[in-house]
Design a protein around this motif. Structure first.
Motif, PDB file in Angstrom:
ATOM      1  N   ASP A 408     -30.632  94.706 120.350  1.00 30.31           N
ATOM      2  CA  ASP A 408     -30.209  94.981 118.973  1.00 30.31           C
ATOM      3  C   ASP A 408     -30.613  93.863 118.024  1.00 30.31           C
ATOM      4  N   THR A 409     -31.679  93.135 118.342  1.00 29.64           N
ATOM      5  CA  THR A 409     -32.167  92.098 117.446  1.00 29.64           C
ATOM      6  C   THR A 409     -32.486  92.695 116.090  1.00 29.64           C
ATOM      7  N   PRO A 410     -31.979  92.084 114.970  1.00 31.96           N
ATOM      8  CA  PRO A 410     -32.180  92.673 113.657  1.00 31.96           C
ATOM      9  C   PRO A 410     -33.653  92.806 113.312  1.00 31.96           C
ATOM     10  N   SER A 411     -33.972  93.918 112.684  1.00 36.19           N
ATOM     11  CA  SER A 411     -35.369  94.193 112.341  1.00 36.19           C
ATOM     12  C   SER A 411     -35.739  93.660 110.967  1.00 36.19           C
ATOM     13  N   GLY A 412     -34.772  93.163 110.198  1.00 35.59           N
ATOM     14  CA  GLY A 412     -35.054  92.663 108.861  1.00 35.59           C
ATOM     15  C   GLY A 412     -35.740  91.318 108.880  1.00 35.59           C
ATOM     16  N   GLY A 413     -36.242  90.902 107.710  1.00 36.73           N
ATOM     17  CA  GLY A 413     -36.929  89.631 107.604  1.00 36.73           C
ATOM     18  C   GLY A 413     -35.961  88.474 107.505  1.00 36.73           C
ATOM     19  N   GLY A 414     -36.524  87.301 107.340  1.00 36.08           N
ATOM     20  CA  GLY A 414     -35.692  86.107 107.232  1.00 36.08           C
ATOM     21  C   GLY A 414     -36.549  84.877 107.042  1.00 36.08           C
ATOM     22  N   LEU A 415     -35.942  83.732 107.273  1.00 41.77           N
ATOM     23  CA  LEU A 415     -36.609  82.443 107.083  1.00 41.77           C
ATOM     24  C   LEU A 415     -36.707  81.735 108.428  1.00 41.77           C
ATOM     25  N   PHE A 464     -41.124  79.085 106.771  1.00 47.45           N
ATOM     26  CA  PHE A 464     -42.021  80.234 106.786  1.00 47.45           C
ATOM     27  C   PHE A 464     -41.180  81.482 106.499  1.00 47.45           C
ATOM     28  N   VAL A 465     -41.501  82.190 105.435  1.00 48.90           N
ATOM     29  CA  VAL A 465     -40.806  83.438 105.110  1.00 48.90           C
ATOM     30  C   VAL A 465     -41.444  84.566 105.910  1.00 48.90           C
ATOM     31  N   CYS A 466     -40.620  85.300 106.668  1.00 49.29           N
ATOM     32  CA  CYS A 466     -41.116  86.337 107.574  1.00 49.29           C
ATOM     33  C   CYS A 466     -40.593  87.707 107.159  1.00 49.29           C
ATOM     34  N   GLU A 467     -41.455  88.687 107.236  1.00 49.95           N
ATOM     35  CA  GLU A 467     -41.052  90.066 106.949  1.00 49.95           C
ATOM     36  C   GLU A 467     -40.241  90.667 108.092  1.00 49.95           C
ATOM     37  N   GLU A 468     -40.453  90.157 109.309  1.00 49.16           N
ATOM     38  CA  GLU A 468     -39.745  90.654 110.484  1.00 49.16           C
ATOM     39  C   GLU A 468     -39.512  89.496 111.439  1.00 49.16           C
ATOM     40  N   PRO A 469     -38.546  89.591 112.335  1.00 49.90           N
ATOM     41  CA  PRO A 469     -38.253  88.487 113.263  1.00 49.90           C
ATOM     42  C   PRO A 469     -39.462  88.159 114.131  1.00 49.90           C
ATOM     43  N   PRO A 470     -39.728  86.870 114.359  1.00 49.15           N
ATOM     44  CA  PRO A 470     -40.878  86.472 115.194  1.00 49.15           C
ATOM     45  C   PRO A 470     -40.553  86.549 116.682  1.00 49.15           C
ATOM     46  N   ASP A 503     -36.493  82.894 121.979  1.00 48.42           N
ATOM     47  CA  ASP A 503     -35.190  82.233 122.099  1.00 48.42           C
ATOM     48  C   ASP A 503     -34.606  81.880 120.743  1.00 48.42           C
ATOM     49  N   VAL A 504     -35.465  81.541 119.795  1.00 50.03           N
ATOM     50  CA  VAL A 504     -34.979  81.165 118.462  1.00 50.03           C
ATOM     51  C   VAL A 504     -34.351  82.370 117.767  1.00 50.03           C
ATOM     52  N   VAL A 505     -34.989  83.518 117.866  1.00 51.59           N
ATOM     53  CA  VAL A 505     -34.451  84.726 117.246  1.00 51.59           C
ATOM     54  C   VAL A 505     -33.122  85.105 117.888  1.00 51.59           C
ATOM     55  N   ASN A 506     -33.024  84.911 119.190  1.00 54.02           N
ATOM     56  CA  ASN A 506     -31.819  85.297 119.918  1.00 54.02           C
ATOM     57  C   ASN A 506     -30.659  84.340 119.650  1.00 54.02           C
ATOM     58  N   ASN A 507     -30.937  83.023 119.691  1.00 55.78           N
ATOM     59  CA  ASN A 507     -29.885  82.013 119.576  1.00 55.78           C
ATOM     60  C   ASN A 507     -29.690  81.483 118.159  1.00 55.78           C
ATOM     61  N   LYS A 508     -30.584  81.868 117.240  1.00 52.90           N
ATOM     62  CA  LYS A 508     -30.542  81.428 115.835  1.00 52.90           C
ATOM     63  C   LYS A 508     -30.955  79.965 115.653  1.00 52.90           C
TER      64      LYS A 508
END
Length: 533
Positions: A408-415, A464-470, A503-508
């Motif tokens: 369920d990793t969010p599909s939205g963008g972020g920083l 780095f501004v991302c449109e979707e999680p890396p 791991d970064v996307v998962n653990n923030k």
């Protein structure tokens, strides 16, 4: 005869006692040693078991535990400064206590509570040693051994229901070993944002308590009850794992931490004023975020058009939405010479509603100070401010095992934030002036280079501004050494590492030390953050 015998007996006793004292003193002087030997000072290892057991409770921690350091200089400092520190501490404590007392007076229907006397005494606290912990985080952890046996005097007068009671606390004793954490470390004075205090074990507290001059602690059973009650209250406040937190600075402002992303879409402009003598103008828009060191962003140039349409979107990382603003300047592009300014305006971020798209029609001005009836045209923009979700960011990250990202990793963008902390044991063949190059999704960013250092420390942050999680991306980090200005040797690679970002996307957040490939002993510490909006 009986009276005479009594008098003679008393006289004989007095003469005999005086003579005995005089003769005894003479013998003492005669047989006293004329030479006194100096006491023997022996190391602790030469003492027997009984001697060590007798003196061990009085040995400070810096002797008993090698990782405790002596801080006699601090005790000397406190001794000299205590007369002034004591007054300042008492004054601050009174200011803090007044609103608390005022609130409870109304709550418990008390007429008044007055501090008639409040002093911490003439004896300062004593530090018997201090331990300092080293971690990979931006924090400083110290563990001082504190002992304080002060001649305190706190006299409180309570008036309620027509009665007047005086309560006095004297002779406070406090022994504790608190663990104090200063975190996070920031580049603003006093260089830390908050203080965290926790106790590893229950402290020792003792004091005298008097009511109307009578010693309450002499009442059987009351002394033990008061001791246990105080220890229990302190344990509920800050006994590990509980922590007492004292905020010092606003973390967001002190660290200038990103709090959101601003989406700015330049739609179109109307009725721009002509700047060229021949033909129409060639307008473009330059966007600049206040309090941001990054270069301005620009739209494309629309040639020979006073009503241009762009539909171009830009993103800005926001750190202070209450005070930052976006400055929009419209210029007339010139192939040769200076570009002429056609108008400008600003958009204050505090006027935007988070997570709501807003379309604005801005009247272009010559400048913000000038007041003129002339029209310089209009610029239509669309804005959307998306703050980050603070609840998804872990505050304290320990050593965790690598985990696969959740489904369920969010599909939205972020920083995506990269913080290059430091490196160790770098070694170049001909020179060692290291800098770091980061490559992410084809975009490259570099740190400053540090001259002649095998253990450089950068503490630089990249965003780095991302449109979707890396989730499936990798980041390439390589350390180079820059040659001197006069050198026949080119730049060299000191090692590299490729980091999987799942791991970064998962653990923030991660903060790891990586071994550099193609380096003998080189290591680099990099902190990664993923912040969703």
């Amino acid at each position: 005869m009986g009276f005479v015998d009594v008098v003679l007996g008393l006289c004989g006793f007095g003469l005999g006692l005086s003579a005995g004292i005089a003769i005894g003193y003479c013998f003492f002087i005669y047989f006293r040693r004329s030479h006194v030997k100096e006491p023997k000072i022996r190391p602790l290892v030469e003492h027997d078991t009984q001697s060590l057991e007798r003196i061990f409770p009085e040995i400070p921690l810096w002797v008993k535990n090698p990782d405790y350091d002596r801080i006699d200089w601090l005790n000397k400092f406190l001794e000299l400064m205590w007369p002034h520190l004591e007054k300042a501490i008492c004054r601050t404590a009174e200011q803090v206590a007044r609103p608390i007392i005022a609130e409870n007076i109304v709550k418990y229907k008390i007429s008044s509570v007055e501090l008639e006397a409040f002093t911490l005494g003439s004896q300062p606290p004593t530090f018997h040693g201090m331990k300092v912990y080293t971690t990979e985080e931006k924090e400083l952890i110290i563990e001082p051994s504190l002992k304080w046996a002060g001649n305190t005097n706190v006299l409180v007068v309570v008036k309620a229901y027509g009665l007047k009671l005086t309560v006095q606390m004297v002779d406070l004793q406090f022994f504790a070993t608190p663990r104090i954490t200063l975190k996070p470390l920031v580049p603003s004075f006093p260089c830390f944002a908050k203080i965290l205090v926790t106790l590893i074990e229950k402290p020792y507290i003792d004091f005298g308590l008097k009511l109307m001059g009578a010693d309450l602690m002499a009442i059987p059973g009351l002394y033990r009850f008061v001791q246990e009650t105080i220890k229990k209250q302190i344990a509920n406040m800050c006994l590990w794992p509980r922590t007492l937190e004292v905020p010092v600075l606003d973390i967001t402002k002190a660290l200038k931490k990103p709090v959101g992303i601003l989406h700015v879409k330049i739609l179109r402009a109307y009725k721009l004023r002509k700047k060229d003598l021949i033909g129409k103008s060639d307008p473009y828009v330059k966007l600049k975020l206040s309090d941001d060191k990054l270069p301005s962003k620009k739209t494309s140039v629309k040639h020979n058009n006073l009503n241009p349409e762009w539909n171009e979107e830009f993103k800005f990382v926001i750190k202070d939405p209450e005070n930052q603003h976006v400055e929009l300047n419209v210029f007339d592009w010139e192939q040769v010479g200076k570009h002429n300014k056609m108008g400008m305006n600003i958009i204050r971020l505090k006027d935007l509603t988070p997570n709501e798209s807003k379309t604005l029609t801005l009247d272009l001005l010559k400048n913000l100070e000038a007041e003129s009836d002339k029209s310089y045209g209009q610029l239509i923009v669309e804005l959307l401010y998306k703050p980050f979700k603070e609840d998804e960011i872990p505050q304290d990250v320990g050593d965790k095992e690598a985990q696969k990202p959740h489904d369920d990793t969010p599909s939205g963008g972020g920083l995506f934030v990269v913080i290059v902390h430091e490196a160790q044991d770098l070694e170049g063949k001909h020179h060692t002036n290291p800098y770091v190059q980061i490559t992410f999704r084809g975009e490259k960013k570099k740190t400053r280079y540090i001259k002649k250092s095998r253990d450089p420390r950068w503490e630089e942050e990249f965003q780095f501004v991302c449109e979707e999680p890396p989730t499936n991306d990798k980041m390439h980090v390589e350390v180079f050494t820059r040659p001197p200005s006069i050198s026949i040797h080119p730049k060299e690679s000191l090692g590299y590492v490729t980091i999987n970002l799942a791991d970064v996307v998962n653990n923030k957040r991660t903060n790891e030390r990586y071994h550099l490939i193609d380096s003998k002993n080189g290591r680099i510490q990099i902190e990664l953050q993923w912040r969703t909006s």
